[in-house]
Scaffold this motif. Structure first.
Motif, PDB file in Angstrom:
ATOM      1  N   PHE A 161      18.619  -1.317   2.276  1.00  0.00           N
ATOM      2  CA  PHE A 161      18.441  -0.564   3.519  1.00  0.00           C
ATOM      3  C   PHE A 161      17.247   0.382   3.405  1.00  0.00           C
ATOM      4  CE2 PHE A 161      19.788   2.860   6.493  1.00  0.00           C
ATOM      5  CZ  PHE A 161      19.780   2.101   7.655  1.00  0.00           C
ATOM      6  N   TYR A 162      17.108   1.037   2.264  1.00  0.00           N
ATOM      7  CA  TYR A 162      15.990   1.952   2.049  1.00  0.00           C
ATOM      8  C   TYR A 162      14.652   1.202   2.066  1.00  0.00           C
ATOM      9  CZ  TYR A 162      13.069   5.536   0.025  1.00  0.00           C
ATOM     10  OH  TYR A 162      12.065   6.429  -0.184  1.00  0.00           O
ATOM     11  N   VAL A 163      14.602   0.047   1.408  1.00  0.00           N
ATOM     12  CA  VAL A 163      13.373  -0.763   1.400  1.00  0.00           C
ATOM     13  C   VAL A 163      13.047  -1.233   2.811  1.00  0.00           C
ATOM     14  CG1 VAL A 163      12.372  -2.947   0.593  1.00  0.00           C
ATOM     15  CG2 VAL A 163      13.554  -1.437  -1.006  1.00  0.00           C
ATOM     16  N   ALA A 164      14.060  -1.618   3.574  1.00  0.00           N
ATOM     17  CA  ALA A 164      13.842  -2.060   4.948  1.00  0.00           C
ATOM     18  C   ALA A 164      13.279  -0.933   5.815  1.00  0.00           C
ATOM     19  CB  ALA A 164      15.138  -2.595   5.543  1.00  0.00           C
ATOM     20  N   ILE A 165      13.775   0.274   5.620  1.00  0.00           N
ATOM     21  CA  ILE A 165      13.253   1.421   6.381  1.00  0.00           C
ATOM     22  C   ILE A 165      11.798   1.683   6.012  1.00  0.00           C
ATOM     23  CG2 ILE A 165      13.427   3.933   6.659  1.00  0.00           C
ATOM     24  CD1 ILE A 165      16.452   3.598   6.512  1.00  0.00           C
ATOM     25  N   GLN A 166      11.469   1.610   4.719  1.00  0.00           N
ATOM     26  CA  GLN A 166      10.084   1.810   4.295  1.00  0.00           C
ATOM     27  C   GLN A 166       9.168   0.726   4.858  1.00  0.00           C
ATOM     28  OE1 GLN A 166       8.556   4.330   2.692  1.00  0.00           O
ATOM     29  NE2 GLN A 166      10.498   5.405   2.775  1.00  0.00           N
ATOM     30  N   TRP A 167       9.640  -0.514   4.844  1.00  0.00           N
ATOM     31  CA  TRP A 167       8.844  -1.617   5.377  1.00  0.00           C
ATOM     32  C   TRP A 167       8.636  -1.438   6.876  1.00  0.00           C
ATOM     33  CZ3 TRP A 167       9.718  -5.381   9.037  1.00  0.00           C
ATOM     34  CH2 TRP A 167       8.740  -6.365   9.111  1.00  0.00           C
ATOM     35  N   LEU A 168       9.684  -1.040   7.599  1.00  0.00           N
ATOM     36  CA  LEU A 168       9.578  -0.816   9.033  1.00  0.00           C
ATOM     37  C   LEU A 168       8.615   0.328   9.342  1.00  0.00           C
ATOM     38  CD1 LEU A 168      10.639  -1.659  11.832  1.00  0.00           C
ATOM     39  CD2 LEU A 168      12.423   0.073  11.547  1.00  0.00           C
ATOM     40  N   ALA A 169       8.680   1.395   8.557  1.00  0.00           N
ATOM     41  CA  ALA A 169       7.756   2.518   8.757  1.00  0.00           C
ATOM     42  C   ALA A 169       6.314   2.075   8.530  1.00  0.00           C
ATOM     43  CB  ALA A 169       8.116   3.669   7.823  1.00  0.00           C
ATOM     44  N   PHE A 170       6.093   1.225   7.526  1.00  0.00           N
ATOM     45  CA  PHE A 170       4.746   0.705   7.290  1.00  0.00           C
ATOM     46  C   PHE A 170       4.319  -0.220   8.430  1.00  0.00           C
ATOM     47  CE2 PHE A 170       2.190  -2.870   5.687  1.00  0.00           C
ATOM     48  CZ  PHE A 170       1.009  -2.185   5.466  1.00  0.00           C
ATOM     49  N   ALA A 171       5.221  -1.090   8.887  1.00  0.00           N
ATOM     50  CA  ALA A 171       4.893  -2.032   9.957  1.00  0.00           C
ATOM     51  C   ALA A 171       4.570  -1.310  11.266  1.00  0.00           C
ATOM     52  CB  ALA A 171       6.040  -3.013  10.166  1.00  0.00           C
ATOM     53  N   LEU A 172       5.241  -0.191  11.510  1.00  0.00           N
ATOM     54  CA  LEU A 172       4.980   0.595  12.720  1.00  0.00           C
ATOM     55  C   LEU A 172       3.880   1.622  12.521  1.00  0.00           C
ATOM     56  CD1 LEU A 172       8.666   1.174  13.893  1.00  0.00           C
ATOM     57  CD2 LEU A 172       7.003  -0.476  14.788  1.00  0.00           C
ATOM     58  N   GLU A 173       3.262   1.593  11.329  1.00  0.00           N
ATOM     59  CA  GLU A 173       2.167   2.502  10.974  1.00  0.00           C
ATOM     60  C   GLU A 173       2.581   3.965  11.059  1.00  0.00           C
ATOM     61  OE1 GLU A 173      -1.240   1.410  13.289  1.00  0.00           O
ATOM     62  OE2 GLU A 173      -1.280  -0.609  12.465  1.00  0.00           O
ATOM     63  N   ILE A 174       3.755   4.236  10.528  1.00  0.00           N
ATOM     64  CA  ILE A 174       4.257   5.604  10.460  1.00  0.00           C
ATOM     65  C   ILE A 174       4.115   6.074   9.022  1.00  0.00           C
ATOM     66  CG2 ILE A 174       6.280   7.087  10.715  1.00  0.00           C
ATOM     67  CD1 ILE A 174       7.378   5.015  12.695  1.00  0.00           C
ATOM     68  N   GLY A 175       3.328   7.094   8.788  1.00  0.00           N
ATOM     69  CA  GLY A 175       3.293   7.721   7.488  1.00  0.00           C
ATOM     70  C   GLY A 175       2.234   7.268   6.511  1.00  0.00           C
ATOM     71  N   GLY A 176       1.325   6.406   6.871  1.00  0.00           N
ATOM     72  CA  GLY A 176       0.221   6.132   5.969  1.00  0.00           C
ATOM     73  C   GLY A 176       0.114   4.707   5.486  1.00  0.00           C
ATOM     74  N   SER A 177      -0.545   4.576   4.357  1.00  0.00           N
ATOM     75  CA  SER A 177      -0.903   3.269   3.817  1.00  0.00           C
ATOM     76  C   SER A 177       0.280   2.575   3.150  1.00  0.00           C
ATOM     77  CB  SER A 177      -2.035   3.428   2.797  1.00  0.00           C
ATOM     78  OG  SER A 177      -1.548   4.094   1.656  1.00  0.00           O
ATOM     79  N   PHE A 178       0.062   1.317   2.798  1.00  0.00           N
ATOM     80  CA  PHE A 178       1.100   0.535   2.125  1.00  0.00           C
ATOM     81  C   PHE A 178       1.456   1.145   0.779  1.00  0.00           C
ATOM     82  CE2 PHE A 178       2.343  -3.005  -0.684  1.00  0.00           C
ATOM     83  CZ  PHE A 178       3.504  -3.370  -0.023  1.00  0.00           C
ATOM     84  N   GLU A 179       0.448   1.647   0.059  1.00  0.00           N
ATOM     85  CA  GLU A 179       0.709   2.245  -1.253  1.00  0.00           C
ATOM     86  C   GLU A 179       1.589   3.495  -1.143  1.00  0.00           C
ATOM     87  OE1 GLU A 179      -2.405   1.228  -0.361  1.00  0.00           O
ATOM     88  OE2 GLU A 179      -2.378  -0.554  -1.644  1.00  0.00           O
ATOM     89  N   GLU A 180       1.398   4.278  -0.083  1.00  0.00           N
ATOM     90  CA  GLU A 180       2.235   5.463   0.094  1.00  0.00           C
ATOM     91  C   GLU A 180       3.693   5.070   0.295  1.00  0.00           C
ATOM     92  OE1 GLU A 180       0.802   8.276   2.993  1.00  0.00           O
ATOM     93  OE2 GLU A 180      -1.264   7.868   2.416  1.00  0.00           O
ATOM     94  N   HIS A 181       3.932   4.000   1.032  1.00  0.00           N
ATOM     95  CA  HIS A 181       5.303   3.534   1.233  1.00  0.00           C
ATOM     96  C   HIS A 181       5.842   2.849  -0.018  1.00  0.00           C
ATOM     97  CE1 HIS A 181       5.682   4.501   5.452  1.00  0.00           C
ATOM     98  NE2 HIS A 181       4.448   4.068   5.627  1.00  0.00           N
ATOM     99  N   LEU A 182       4.972   2.142  -0.725  1.00  0.00           N
ATOM    100  CA  LEU A 182       5.387   1.418  -1.920  1.00  0.00           C
ATOM    101  C   LEU A 182       5.812   2.370  -3.037  1.00  0.00           C
ATOM    102  CD1 LEU A 182       5.606  -1.376  -3.292  1.00  0.00           C
ATOM    103  CD2 LEU A 182       3.249  -1.052  -4.066  1.00  0.00           C
ATOM    104  N   TYR A 183       5.103   3.489  -3.166  1.00  0.00           N
ATOM    105  CA  TYR A 183       5.369   4.415  -4.268  1.00  0.00           C
ATOM    106  C   TYR A 183       6.204   5.627  -3.858  1.00  0.00           C
ATOM    107  CZ  TYR A 183       1.964   1.592  -6.679  1.00  0.00           C
ATOM    108  OH  TYR A 183       1.308   0.536  -7.248  1.00  0.00           O
TER     109      TYR A 183
END
Length: 119
Positions: free
Chosen positions: A49-71
Motif C-alpha cells: 500500500f505504501y509503495v502504491a501511494i508513492q507510485w501514485l504520487a509520482f504518477a500525479l507529479e506530486i512531490g518531485g522526482s522519481f528518486e525522491e519517491h524511490l528513496y
C-alpha cells in the motif's frame, strides 16, 4: 538527533505498547499461528500500500522526482498495528468505545476516529 530519538525511542516504545495491548487480545482469540500469519500478511499489505501511494504520487507529479519517491523512508510498524486495531474492533461485542474519555463512537469506526484524532 531529533529524528533518531523520535524513531528509536518514541515510535518504538509506543508501537510496542500498542502491539502488546491489541495483539494480546487478538492472539488469544485467533491463536499464535494465525496471529503470526496475520502479522506477516499485514506487513506485506502495508508495504504494498505504501509503495502504491508513492507510485501514485509520482504518477500525479506530486512531490518531485522519481528518486525522491524511490528513496523516501518510512519507519515503523504502525500500519500493522492499525490493521490489528481494525480487526479487534470488528471482533468486539461492545457497541461503543470511548475516545480518550472524551466522547463515545461506534466500535466499528473507532480505529478510523483514532487515526484522524492522532494525526
Amino acid at each position: 538527533a531529533t529524528a533518531i530519538f523520535r524513531s528509536v525511542y518514541y515510535c518504538r516504545s509506543f508501537n510496542m505498547m500498542s502491539t502488546l495491548a491489541i495483539a494480546g487480545n487478538l492472539e488469544s482469540e485467533l491463536g499464535t499461528l494465525w496471529m503470526a500469519f496475520t502479522t506477516l500478511w499485514s506487513v506485506f499489505l502495508c508495504g504494498a500500500f505504501y509503495v502504491a501511494i508513492q507510485w501514485l504520487a509520482f504518477a500525479l507529479e506530486i512531490g518531485g522526482s522519481f528518486e525522491e519517491h524511490l528513496y523516501t523512508q518510512a519507519v515503523g510498524f504502525s500500519g500493522v498495528i492499525f490493521c490489528f486495531a481494525v480487526m479487534e474492533s470488528f471482533k468486539s461485542a461492545q457497541p461503543n468505545r470511548s475516545v480518550f474519555g472524551l466522547f463515545l463512537v461506534p466500535t466499528k469506526i473507532y480505529p478510523w476516529v483514532l487515526l484522524v484524532v492522532l494525526q
